[in-house]
Design a protein around this motif. Structure first.
Motif, PDB file in Angstrom:
ATOM      1  N   ILE A  96       0.783   0.661   4.056  1.00 42.05           N
ATOM      2  CA  ILE A  96       1.320  -0.037   2.378  1.00 42.05           C
ATOM      3  C   ILE A  96      -0.079  -0.936   1.860  1.00 42.05           C
ATOM      4  O   ILE A  96       0.775  -2.047   2.588  1.00 42.05           O
ATOM      5  CB  ILE A  96       2.802  -0.037   1.800  1.00 42.05           C
ATOM      6  CG1 ILE A  96       3.572   1.423   2.229  1.00 42.05           C
ATOM      7  CG2 ILE A  96       2.765  -0.821   0.900  1.00 42.05           C
ATOM      8  CD1 ILE A  96       5.005   1.576   2.036  1.00 42.05           C
ATOM      9  N   GLY A  97      -0.450  -1.079   1.041  1.00 39.52           N
ATOM     10  CA  GLY A  97      -1.383  -2.101   0.698  1.00 39.52           C
ATOM     11  C   GLY A  97      -3.233  -2.042   1.236  1.00 39.52           C
ATOM     12  O   GLY A  97      -2.592  -1.195   2.006  1.00 39.52           O
ATOM     13  N   ALA A  98      -3.557  -3.031   0.415  1.00 37.26           N
ATOM     14  CA  ALA A  98      -5.134  -2.625   0.825  1.00 37.26           C
ATOM     15  C   ALA A  98      -5.347  -3.780   2.258  1.00 37.26           C
ATOM     16  O   ALA A  98      -4.995  -4.181   2.340  1.00 37.26           O
ATOM     17  CB  ALA A  98      -5.694  -2.969  -0.657  1.00 37.26           C
ATOM     18  N   GLN A  99      -6.174  -2.192   2.511  1.00 37.49           N
ATOM     19  CA  GLN A  99      -7.275  -3.677   3.550  1.00 37.49           C
ATOM     20  C   GLN A  99      -8.343  -4.238   2.731  1.00 37.49           C
ATOM     21  O   GLN A  99      -9.025  -3.938   1.633  1.00 37.49           O
ATOM     22  CB  GLN A  99      -7.690  -2.283   4.488  1.00 37.49           C
ATOM     23  CG  GLN A  99      -7.486  -1.803   5.783  1.00 37.49           C
ATOM     24  CD  GLN A  99      -6.923  -2.124   6.571  1.00 37.49           C
ATOM     25  OE1 GLN A  99      -6.328  -3.342   6.306  1.00 37.49           O
ATOM     26  NE2 GLN A  99      -6.696  -2.165   8.296  1.00 37.49           N
ATOM     27  N   HIS A 100      -9.000  -4.964   4.081  1.00 36.67           N
ATOM     28  CA  HIS A 100      -9.915  -5.685   2.847  1.00 36.67           C
ATOM     29  C   HIS A 100     -10.250  -6.825   4.382  1.00 36.67           C
ATOM     30  O   HIS A 100     -10.811  -6.392   5.544  1.00 36.67           O
ATOM     31  CB  HIS A 100      -9.559  -6.851   2.348  1.00 36.67           C
ATOM     32  CG  HIS A 100      -8.324  -7.244   1.490  1.00 36.67           C
ATOM     33  ND1 HIS A 100      -8.831  -7.159  -0.020  1.00 36.67           N
ATOM     34  CD2 HIS A 100      -6.650  -7.060   1.354  1.00 36.67           C
ATOM     35  CE1 HIS A 100      -7.509  -6.759  -0.811  1.00 36.67           C
ATOM     36  NE2 HIS A 100      -6.671  -6.568   0.144  1.00 36.67           N
ATOM     37  N   ASN A 101     -12.269  -6.302   3.695  1.00 40.56           N
ATOM     38  CA  ASN A 101     -13.220  -7.147   4.727  1.00 40.56           C
ATOM     39  C   ASN A 101     -13.577  -8.184   5.360  1.00 40.56           C
ATOM     40  O   ASN A 101     -14.077  -9.318   4.953  1.00 40.56           O
ATOM     41  CB  ASN A 101     -14.462  -6.524   4.261  1.00 40.56           C
ATOM     42  CG  ASN A 101     -15.751  -6.195   5.556  1.00 40.56           C
ATOM     43  OD1 ASN A 101     -15.533  -6.509   6.341  1.00 40.56           O
ATOM     44  ND2 ASN A 101     -16.769  -6.263   4.521  1.00 40.56           N
ATOM     45  N   ASP A 102     -11.968  -8.524   5.924  1.00 45.73           N
ATOM     46  CA  ASP A 102     -11.802 -10.238   6.143  1.00 45.73           C
ATOM     47  C   ASP A 102     -11.233 -10.392   7.759  1.00 45.73           C
ATOM     48  O   ASP A 102     -10.234  -9.463   7.813  1.00 45.73           O
ATOM     49  CB  ASP A 102     -10.615 -10.129   4.984  1.00 45.73           C
ATOM     50  CG  ASP A 102     -10.309 -11.976   4.493  1.00 45.73           C
ATOM     51  OD1 ASP A 102     -10.532 -12.491   5.516  1.00 45.73           O
ATOM     52  OD2 ASP A 102      -9.691 -12.548   3.929  1.00 45.73           O
ATOM     53  N   ILE A 103     -12.270 -11.935   8.041  1.00 43.61           N
ATOM     54  CA  ILE A 103     -11.489 -11.818   9.273  1.00 43.61           C
ATOM     55  C   ILE A 103     -11.052 -13.081   9.673  1.00 43.61           C
ATOM     56  O   ILE A 103     -10.846 -14.259  10.741  1.00 43.61           O
ATOM     57  CB  ILE A 103     -12.185 -11.362  10.555  1.00 43.61           C
ATOM     58  CG1 ILE A 103     -13.644 -11.724  10.023  1.00 43.61           C
ATOM     59  CG2 ILE A 103     -12.421  -9.443  10.734  1.00 43.61           C
ATOM     60  CD1 ILE A 103     -14.648 -11.563  11.786  1.00 43.61           C
ATOM     61  N   GLU A 211       3.603   2.357  -8.616  1.00 45.06           N
ATOM     62  CA  GLU A 211       4.002   0.718  -8.470  1.00 45.06           C
ATOM     63  C   GLU A 211       2.204   0.030  -9.004  1.00 45.06           C
ATOM     64  O   GLU A 211       1.952  -0.934  -8.538  1.00 45.06           O
ATOM     65  CB  GLU A 211       4.611   0.164  -7.356  1.00 45.06           C
ATOM     66  CG  GLU A 211       6.126   0.541  -7.464  1.00 45.06           C
ATOM     67  CD  GLU A 211       7.084   0.280  -8.417  1.00 45.06           C
ATOM     68  OE1 GLU A 211       6.426  -0.642  -9.695  1.00 45.06           O
ATOM     69  OE2 GLU A 211       7.644   0.911  -9.480  1.00 45.06           O
ATOM     70  N   GLY A 212       1.541   1.424  -8.219  1.00 45.94           N
ATOM     71  CA  GLY A 212      -0.242   0.464  -8.661  1.00 45.94           C
ATOM     72  C   GLY A 212      -0.874   0.100  -7.238  1.00 45.94           C
ATOM     73  O   GLY A 212      -1.314  -0.969  -7.081  1.00 45.94           O
ATOM     74  N   ILE A 213       0.350   0.486  -6.178  1.00 46.19           N
ATOM     75  CA  ILE A 213      -0.226  -0.262  -5.097  1.00 46.19           C
ATOM     76  C   ILE A 213      -0.926   0.296  -3.527  1.00 46.19           C
ATOM     77  O   ILE A 213      -0.787   1.632  -4.206  1.00 46.19           O
ATOM     78  CB  ILE A 213       1.208  -0.490  -4.009  1.00 46.19           C
ATOM     79  CG1 ILE A 213       1.909  -1.336  -4.877  1.00 46.19           C
ATOM     80  CG2 ILE A 213       1.045  -1.141  -2.917  1.00 46.19           C
ATOM     81  CD1 ILE A 213       2.805  -1.511  -4.644  1.00 46.19           C
ATOM     82  N   ALA A 214      -1.960   0.751  -2.998  1.00 46.57           N
ATOM     83  CA  ALA A 214      -2.632   1.156  -2.286  1.00 46.57           C
ATOM     84  C   ALA A 214      -1.627   1.911  -1.090  1.00 46.57           C
ATOM     85  O   ALA A 214      -0.593   1.169  -0.617  1.00 46.57           O
ATOM     86  CB  ALA A 214      -3.779   0.576  -1.741  1.00 46.57           C
ATOM     87  N   ILE A 215      -1.973   2.835  -1.041  1.00 52.11           N
ATOM     88  CA  ILE A 215      -1.048   3.921   0.038  1.00 52.11           C
ATOM     89  C   ILE A 215      -1.897   4.220   0.957  1.00 52.11           C
ATOM     90  O   ILE A 215      -2.689   5.353   0.367  1.00 52.11           O
ATOM     91  CB  ILE A 215       0.049   4.388  -0.096  1.00 52.11           C
ATOM     92  CG1 ILE A 215       0.928   5.093   0.560  1.00 52.11           C
ATOM     93  CG2 ILE A 215      -0.374   5.662  -1.127  1.00 52.11           C
ATOM     94  CD1 ILE A 215       1.922   5.474   0.684  1.00 52.11           C
ATOM     95  N   THR A 216      -1.982   4.176   2.741  1.00 53.81           N
ATOM     96  CA  THR A 216      -3.170   4.809   3.325  1.00 53.81           C
ATOM     97  C   THR A 216      -2.705   5.644   4.173  1.00 53.81           C
ATOM     98  O   THR A 216      -1.661   5.344   4.704  1.00 53.81           O
ATOM     99  CB  THR A 216      -4.164   3.818   3.651  1.00 53.81           C
ATOM    100  OG1 THR A 216      -4.464   3.768   2.616  1.00 53.81           O
ATOM    101  CG2 THR A 216      -5.220   5.312   4.240  1.00 53.81           C
TER     102      THR A 216
END
Length: 252
Positions: A96-103, A211-216
């Motif tokens: 639940i929530g978006a992945q980001h290209n961020d370390i 709710e406009g929330i990313a889910i995968t």
């Protein structure tokens, strides 16, 4: 607290910084307090007390800026309690929530790659709030079996910790095309890993979409084996042993 089924109600703090007459240290302190205030207002969690410790430094320089938060919450109904460990083989593992290209500022980047300074990891207060509200709703409606927020160590450590207590493994695969270290070890905020019965996927997906929330879907819970991107990583027991004895082996 939210992932445990509770409602956050207040915080205390312990704010540790160097010499406040140093402009850099003062900048750190001001923005730490401002950020904490913004979050507490959004989540309606008043600061009931705390302390500030300055001048924590030696001739080599100040300590890392260390704002520490202690939070309490209420669980009105014990039947609403949620735990973090995977329950049954065959359950679907969901992000639940978006992945980001961020370390940025991750344990991976700091400890394994030796990058001492990097920006703060991705964080958006509105996204964080909305994600936590959704997780609370899913717990109240008994749509999920486990919940664990992603923090230190990123997604991979979250998955392993979710497997340790119940002795369950997992089979997962990348779902978007970003750098692999960021995918597995990035510490961007606003993400929660949950497990659900396969029959609940439609309802959980619909609730997140509304709710406009990313889910995968990340994969599935297994009996005890760990499989990542089609590669067998052994058993969850082996990884728990490595995790539990890491400090012991480091100091031997």
């Amino acid at each position: 607290i939210v992932c445990s089924g509770g409602e956050p109600i207040g915080v205390t703090n312990c704010l540790n910084f160097g010499n406040p007459y140093d402009p850099e240290v003062y900048f750190q302190f001001v923005h730490a307090v401002t950020g904490m205030g913004d979050a507490c207002k959004k989540f309606n969690t008043p600061v009931t007390g705390g302390n500030v410790s300055f001048y924590n430094q030696n001739p080599d320089g100040p300590v890392y800026p260390t704002p520490t938060i202690g939070m309490v919450g209420i669980l009105d109904n014990i039947d609403q309690k949620m735990t973090m460990h995977f329950k049954d083989a065959g359950d679907i593992i969901v992000l639940i929530g978006a992945q980001h290209n961020d370390i940025a500022s991750s344990e991976y980047l700091h400890k394994l790659k030796g990058v001492q300074y990097s920006p703060a990891p991705y964080f958006n207060l509105e996204e964080e709030y909305n994600t936590q509200q959704l997780v609370s709703k899913l717990i109240r409606n008994k749509k999920i079996k486990s919940a664990h927020d992603i923090s230190e160590g990123g997604l991979m450590i979250t998955l392993l910790e979710s497997g340790f207590s119940g002795g369950k493994g997992f089979s997962v695969h990348p779902t978007i095309d970003i750098r692999q270290d960021a995918y597995w070890f990035g510490e961007a905020q606003g993400r929660v890993v949950v497990s659900i019965a396969a029959s609940e996927w439609g309802a959980v997906q619909a609730a997140a979409t509304a709710e406009g929330i990313a889910i995968t879907q990340l994969g599935t819970v297994t009996a005890n084996e760990v499989e990542v991107a089609g590669n067998n990583w052994g058993s969850i027991e082996d990884w728990k042993n490595k995790y539990d004895t890491a400090i012991e082996k480091l100091i031997q």
